[in-house]
Design an enzyme around this catalytic site. Structure first.
Site, PDB file in Angstrom:
ATOM      1  N   GLU A 112       8.597  47.726 -10.045  1.00  0.00           N
ATOM      2  CA  GLU A 112       9.929  47.241  -9.647  1.00  0.00           C
ATOM      3  C   GLU A 112      11.038  48.226 -10.013  1.00  0.00           C
ATOM      4  O   GLU A 112      12.043  47.853 -10.626  1.00  0.00           O
ATOM      5  CB  GLU A 112      10.189  45.856 -10.264  1.00  0.00           C
ATOM      6  CG  GLU A 112       9.237  44.796  -9.755  1.00  0.00           C
ATOM      7  CD  GLU A 112       9.526  43.402 -10.289  1.00  0.00           C
ATOM      8  OE1 GLU A 112      10.455  43.248 -11.121  1.00  0.00           O
ATOM      9  OE2 GLU A 112       8.830  42.452  -9.883  1.00  0.00           O
ATOM     10  N   GLU A 142       2.281  40.954  -7.323  1.00  0.00           N
ATOM     11  CA  GLU A 142       2.912  39.855  -8.074  1.00  0.00           C
ATOM     12  C   GLU A 142       3.292  38.777  -7.073  1.00  0.00           C
ATOM     13  O   GLU A 142       4.113  39.014  -6.193  1.00  0.00           O
ATOM     14  CB  GLU A 142       4.166  40.308  -8.843  1.00  0.00           C
ATOM     15  CG  GLU A 142       3.898  41.036 -10.130  1.00  0.00           C
ATOM     16  CD  GLU A 142       5.148  41.245 -10.981  1.00  0.00           C
ATOM     17  OE1 GLU A 142       5.991  40.312 -11.014  1.00  0.00           O
ATOM     18  OE2 GLU A 142       5.285  42.322 -11.570  1.00  0.00           O
TER      19      GLU A 142
END
Length: 496
Positions: A173, A292
């Site tokens: 991320e 995720e």
């Protein structure tokens, strides 16, 4: 009573069922590691401090791959802290989750645990506060046979044979403002390229995952992927996608339709990746690592700054209900229906933190409601994913407009047909499954995860309130299989 119809034909398929779709995630966050998978002194713990009850549940769940060690945690992590004799490892401050990290559990413990579960690693490297050299060193430690500084250190630590880790995530991320050492798309794209180049020189057989945008609500979603891949497209094999689906109070219909958003997300990332590939004239066709995903009431989380410094605190230990199980089932269905382009998927996380498995320190471990659709899908999705033509009534949602009440996928394996179906609606749904082109069937089974109350949960005191149960009444009429799906339910219908 409104009804639905599914049409299947073995001549039309999506692709093979990729076993890595049934991955999970272990991050040094909350109690996922400490008192989750690792608790020396627990009555079920083995000599390595691993909780055998959690290992058995992970096996039952059918977990095939596990991403580690993060997540946000990895962007401030020094992997060297987690290898070698445990008493000599330093205690550090984890800036991601404001936790005191003892490093009692590290790479060696994770790989031992993974071997007991029977899954493969999906290893993330720190590209937040570290870079090319540290990623290369970790790969050398893990995968090189011996005779070099880092491989010999692994041998010194008691692991003679290389771990042989195949899948590596290049950071986590990196577009998120919450990420320690976050980057712009250009900065990260260049770093991912150089890191991939160095890692491939150490081990050309590895598969690499570039960071996509943190979620599709980021203002840079799409443009981030495009810029990053223009720098590293031919050096990587996957682009990541992350998403959590929120049970916003008062809007259960939109929550139950969350898979609509996952569908849009996957299509957007594929379109962007294919555009870049065409622009570069590359013959490579990237896949998505959806590493995720889960249901999570994220709107109720106060954020990292709301946390106090602690070791293994109780954070985000969500209790899931029947509706959550139906949503997880629909997300798994969406992943199956994109098996041609989604090659890896990791439900986040495995234990305690927004997890299908809950534990108590010194106490029991139990299955949350969302455990069951995952376990049933991992156990029954085999062979090839068939294209499903569905006709179903629609239901109104605030977030997505009119959405089909039925979500479905199907797999065919050596004559055995498995249909995975979610009824998002509040009333029973009769479904006629047209089996044209398939041999005539005689054996039928129907298992559902449902409940009289869509808010029913499994707890420490009542760990088996919601469990899969057999449903009677399915019939075959010529080429048509007829079933009735209970309200707000996940279902597996098998015919052989």
């Amino acid at each position: 009573m409104e009804s639905a119809k599914l049409t299947l034909d073995p001549a039309f398929e999506v692709g093979p069922v990729e076993r890595r779709l049934f991955g999970s995630f272990v991050e040094h966050m909350g109690r996922c590691v400490y008192t989750g998978v690792f608790e020396p002194g627990h009555e079920t713990a083995d000599g390595d401090g691993l909780r055998r009850d959690v290992i058995e549940l992970a096996r039952e769940m059918g977990v095939t791959a596990v991403r580690y060690p993060g997540g946000n945690f990895v962007s401030n992590y020094e992997w060297e802290d987690g290898v070698g004799p445990a008493p000599e490892r330093p205690t550090r401050l984890d800036l991601a989750w404001r936790q005191i990290e003892t490093n009692a559990f590290g790479l060696g413990e994770f790989m031992t645990w993974l071997g007991e579960v029977g899954a493969e690693p999906v290893m993330a490297v720190n590209l937040g506060t570290r870079g090319v050299r540290e990623a290369r060193d970790l790969l050398e430690y893990a995968n090189y046979p011996g005779g070099t500084r880092w491989s010999d250190l692994r041998i010194k630590h008691g692991v003679r044979e290389p771990y042989g880790i195949k899948v590596w995530c290049l950071g986590n991320e990196m577009d998120g403002p919450w990420q320690i050492g976050g980057k712009t798309a250009v900065e990260y794209g260049r770093l991912a390229f150089e890191t991939a180049k160095a890692m491939r020189r150490v081990d050309p057989s590895i598969e690499l995952v570039a960071c996509g945008s943190s979620n599709m609500r980021m203002p840079t979603f799409g443009s981030w992927e495009a810029t990053v891949l223009e720098h590293c497209y031919d050096q990587v094999d996957y682009i990541s996608a992350h998403a959590y689906y929120d049970a916003v109070a008062g809007d259960r219909a939109s929550y139950l339709a969350s898979a609509v958003e996952m569908e849009q997300h996957i299509q957007g990332v594929i379109a962007t990746a294919d555009h870049v590939g065409a622009k570069l004239g590359s013959r490579k066709r990237l896949k998505i690592s959806f590493d995720e995903w889960n249901v999570w009431s994220q709107s109720l989380f106060g954020g990292e700054d709301s946390l106090d410094w602690a070791h293994a605190p109780r954070i985000i230990e969500e209790e899931y209900d029947v509706a959550g199980a139906a949503v997880v089932g629909s997300l798994l269905i969406t992943l199956l229906n994109h098996a041609d382009r989604v090659g890896i998927a990791c439900q986040a996380q495995l234990a305690n933190v927004i997890a299908p498995i809950r534990t108590e320190p010194g106490g029991p471990a139990w299955r949350q409601t969302i455990f069951h659709p995952f376990a049933l899908t991992a156990a029954n999705a085999r062979g090839r994913v068939l294209r499903v033509q569905a006709t179903a009534p629609a239901m109104p949602t605030e977030r997505y407009g009119e959405v089909p009440v039925l979500a479905a996928a199907a797999t065919l394996d050596e004559g055995e047909l498995s249909v995975f179906a979610v009824n998002r609606g509040g009333t029973p749904l009769p479904v006629a499954i047209d089996l044209r082109g398939l041999p005539r069937r005689s054996g039928i089974s129907h298992v559902t995860v449902a409940g009289d109350d869509p808010a029913a949960r499994n707890t420490e005191r009542d760990p088996r309130r919601v469990e899969p149960r057999a449903v009677q009444g399915a019939t075959i009429d010529g080429d048509r299989l007829n079933v009735v799906l209970p309200p707000i339910s996940f279902n597996v219908v098998k015919a052989s």
